[in-house]
Design a protein around this motif. Structure first.
Motif, mmCIF file in Angstrom:
data_model
loop_
_atom_site.group_PDB
_atom_site.id
_atom_site.type_symbol
_atom_site.label_atom_id
_atom_site.label_comp_id
_atom_site.label_asym_id
_atom_site.label_seq_id
_atom_site.Cartn_x
_atom_site.Cartn_y
_atom_site.Cartn_z
ATOM 1 N N ALA A 7 0.814 -1.256 -0.013
ATOM 2 C CA ALA A 7 0.029 -0.043 -0.083
ATOM 3 C C ALA A 7 0.886 1.234 -0.214
ATOM 4 N N GLU A 8 1.767 1.413 0.862
ATOM 5 C CA GLU A 8 2.753 2.649 0.940
ATOM 6 C C GLU A 8 3.729 2.618 -0.346
ATOM 7 N N ALA A 9 4.113 1.750 -0.769
ATOM 8 C CA ALA A 9 5.116 1.564 -1.796
ATOM 9 C C ALA A 9 4.293 2.235 -3.176
ATOM 10 N N ALA A 10 3.035 1.440 -3.371
ATOM 11 C CA ALA A 10 2.115 1.764 -4.424
ATOM 12 C C ALA A 10 1.769 3.491 -4.303
ATOM 13 N N SER A 11 1.492 3.867 -3.233
ATOM 14 C CA SER A 11 1.299 5.199 -2.887
ATOM 15 C C SER A 11 2.536 6.302 -3.421
ATOM 16 N N ALA A 12 3.580 5.662 -3.428
ATOM 17 C CA ALA A 12 4.803 6.344 -3.626
ATOM 18 C C ALA A 12 5.033 6.136 -5.110
ATOM 19 N N GLY A 13 4.262 5.609 -5.961
ATOM 20 C CA GLY A 13 4.400 5.517 -7.415
ATOM 21 C C GLY A 13 5.445 4.224 -8.005
ATOM 22 N N ILE A 15 -3.248 -15.540 2.405
ATOM 23 C CA ILE A 15 -4.342 -15.100 3.252
ATOM 24 C C ILE A 15 -5.172 -14.050 2.913
ATOM 25 N N TYR A 16 -4.818 -13.741 1.105
ATOM 26 C CA TYR A 16 -5.416 -12.738 0.669
ATOM 27 C C TYR A 16 -6.805 -13.313 0.019
ATOM 28 N N ARG A 17 -6.976 -14.752 0.457
ATOM 29 C CA ARG A 17 -8.196 -15.484 -0.082
ATOM 30 C C ARG A 17 -9.329 -15.261 0.710
ATOM 31 N N ILE A 18 -8.971 -14.704 2.168
ATOM 32 C CA ILE A 18 -10.204 -14.512 3.023
ATOM 33 C C ILE A 18 -10.455 -13.013 3.323
ATOM 34 N N PRO A 19 -11.445 -12.900 3.674
ATOM 35 C CA PRO A 19 -11.917 -11.349 3.785
ATOM 36 C C PRO A 19 -11.057 -10.413 4.752
ATOM 37 N N GLY A 20 -11.034 -9.172 4.710
ATOM 38 C CA GLY A 20 -10.251 -8.433 5.468
ATOM 39 C C GLY A 20 -10.505 -8.555 6.909
ATOM 40 N N ALA A 21 -12.011 -8.685 7.348
ATOM 41 C CA ALA A 21 -12.120 -8.631 8.662
ATOM 42 C C ALA A 21 -11.748 -10.136 9.328
ATOM 43 N N THR A 22 -11.607 -10.957 8.609
ATOM 44 C CA THR A 22 -11.118 -12.386 8.967
ATOM 45 C C THR A 22 -9.542 -12.229 9.124
ATOM 46 N N ILE A 23 -8.828 -11.517 8.182
ATOM 47 C CA ILE A 23 -7.426 -11.048 8.631
ATOM 48 C C ILE A 23 -7.584 -10.360 9.735
ATOM 49 N N ALA A 24 -8.095 -9.423 10.130
ATOM 50 C CA ALA A 24 -7.966 -8.625 11.321
ATOM 51 C C ALA A 24 -8.047 -9.429 12.479
ATOM 52 N N ALA A 25 -9.092 -10.452 12.509
ATOM 53 C CA ALA A 25 -9.444 -11.163 13.499
ATOM 54 C C ALA A 25 -8.108 -12.124 13.997
ATOM 55 N N GLU A 63 -0.533 -0.201 12.883
ATOM 56 C CA GLU A 63 -0.479 0.896 11.863
ATOM 57 C C GLU A 63 -0.448 0.147 10.684
ATOM 58 N N ALA A 64 0.529 -1.013 10.402
ATOM 59 C CA ALA A 64 0.627 -1.569 9.027
ATOM 60 C C ALA A 64 -0.811 -2.353 8.812
ATOM 61 N N LEU A 65 -1.281 -2.888 9.746
ATOM 62 C CA LEU A 65 -2.633 -3.447 9.408
ATOM 63 C C LEU A 65 -3.534 -2.623 8.953
ATOM 64 N N ALA A 66 -3.828 -1.345 9.619
ATOM 65 C CA ALA A 66 -4.589 -0.243 9.518
ATOM 66 C C ALA A 66 -4.589 -0.044 7.643
ATOM 67 N N LEU A 67 -3.400 0.184 7.523
ATOM 68 C CA LEU A 67 -2.920 0.793 6.139
ATOM 69 C C LEU A 67 -3.339 -0.241 5.198
ATOM 70 N N PHE A 68 -2.977 -1.341 5.513
ATOM 71 C CA PHE A 68 -3.238 -2.797 4.831
ATOM 72 C C PHE A 68 -4.677 -2.788 4.509
ATOM 73 N N LEU A 69 -5.552 -2.743 5.584
ATOM 74 C CA LEU A 69 -6.974 -2.963 5.410
ATOM 75 C C LEU A 69 -7.662 -1.985 4.564
ATOM 76 N N ALA A 70 -7.201 -0.784 4.670
ATOM 77 C CA ALA A 70 -7.656 0.440 4.076
ATOM 78 C C ALA A 70 -7.209 0.303 2.601
ATOM 79 N N ASP A 71 -6.302 -0.373 1.998
ATOM 80 C CA ASP A 71 -5.974 -0.658 0.810
ATOM 81 C C ASP A 71 -6.503 -2.036 0.141
ATOM 82 N N PHE A 72 -6.690 -2.900 0.870
ATOM 83 C CA PHE A 72 -6.999 -4.342 0.591
ATOM 84 C C PHE A 72 -7.740 -4.510 -0.581
ATOM 85 N N GLU A 73 -9.101 -4.084 -0.509
ATOM 86 C CA GLU A 73 -10.475 -4.495 -1.522
ATOM 87 C C GLU A 73 -9.812 -3.712 -2.914
ATOM 88 N N ALA A 74 -9.588 -2.505 -2.848
ATOM 89 C CA ALA A 74 -9.207 -1.698 -3.678
ATOM 90 C C ALA A 74 -8.131 -2.273 -4.676
#
Length: 247
Positions: free
Chosen positions: A65-71, A80-90, A127-138
């Motif tokens: 997420a951070e590297a993509a934001s930097a171009g 783990i990306y096969r499961i929903p973000g909420a499950t990853i957070a749990a 912090e890493a988890l929050a940034l990841f989850l904010a970017d995960f679906e998109a």
């Protein structure tokens, strides 16, 4: 006689406590890192010229997420990306409990200068988890997060300039055997021109026993390998990454 039996039982318990792993995980756990940490793990001075990049086993790290934001063109691959973000957070919350206990027991094995405290480590992970989850679906919709697992990746030969694997290979050497490590490295070298791995220690704080054999196998394939110092140390003595590339 009863006293002797009691004494022997206490001795067994003491031996078991010494042999028991301080980090008792059920497999590989979701415990992500920030871009700033990746820069330290992999001795990156900047990000402008490193893409396209693969983060193999990225989990809930915010590197993509951070590297993509930097171009930077970056793809993270993890089953783990096969499961929903909420499950990853749990699962992260379950890991946080186990990590707290493990870090408490193993505090003597860490150099705290980079992070400062256990609380700071957990803060960065959240912090890493929050940034990841904010970017995960998109990010998943545009192919930034790909559900895939080593040692078989769904990418074309030479698709990436650089591949990272942070806190997966070698760290989980008691769960991922030698053959897995060799196959995973060969696969990473198939899809990327250069591969960097950190750390090279097991969860028990000792250098991985797989490393010498993996390097020997790769050199037998004509791969060039080097152990390079990085500006990071958390596990005491773990100050080098493995760099592998085809000459």
């Amino acid at each position: 006689m009863r006293f002797r039996i009691f004494e022997e039982l206490e001795m067994v318990r003491e031996i078991q406590s010494i042999l028991s792993p301080e980090f008792d995980f059920d497999g590989v756990v979701p415990w992500g890192r920030r871009l700033s940490e990746y820069r330290a793990f992999f001795a990156l001075d900047g990000m402008a010229d490193v893409g396209p990049v693969l983060d193999a086993g990225g989990g809930p790290s915010s590197f993509a997420a951070e590297a993509a934001s930097a171009g930077v063109r970056v793809v993270a691959a993890d089953p783990i990306y096969r499961i929903p973000g909420a499950t990853i957070a749990a699962r992260f919350e379950e890991t946080a409990v186990a990590m707290h206990e493990g870090m408490r027991r193993a505090a003597y094995r860490f150099d705290w200068r980079y992070y400062g405290s256990e609380d700071a480590v957990h803060r960065l992970r959240r912090e890493a988890l929050a940034l990841f989850l904010a970017d995960f679906e998109a990010g998943k919709a545009v192919g930034r997060y790909v559900p895939a697992a080593l040692p078989k990746l769904p990418f074309a030969d030479g698709a990436f300039r650089l591949a990272f694997s942070s806190h997966l290979l070698f760290l989980y050497g008691d769960r991922l055997d030698f053959d897995f490590h060799v196959a995973a490295m060969r696969e990473l070298l198939r899809v990327a021109g250069e591969v960097r791995i950190f750390p090279l220690f097991n969860l028990d704080g000792r250098p991985s026993s797989h490393l010498p054999g993996v390097v020997e196998a790769l050199r037998g394939d004509g791969v060039r390998c080097a152990l390079r110092e990085v500006p990071f140390e958390f596990q005491k003595g773990a100050r080098r990454m493995l760099v592998a590339w085809r000459g």
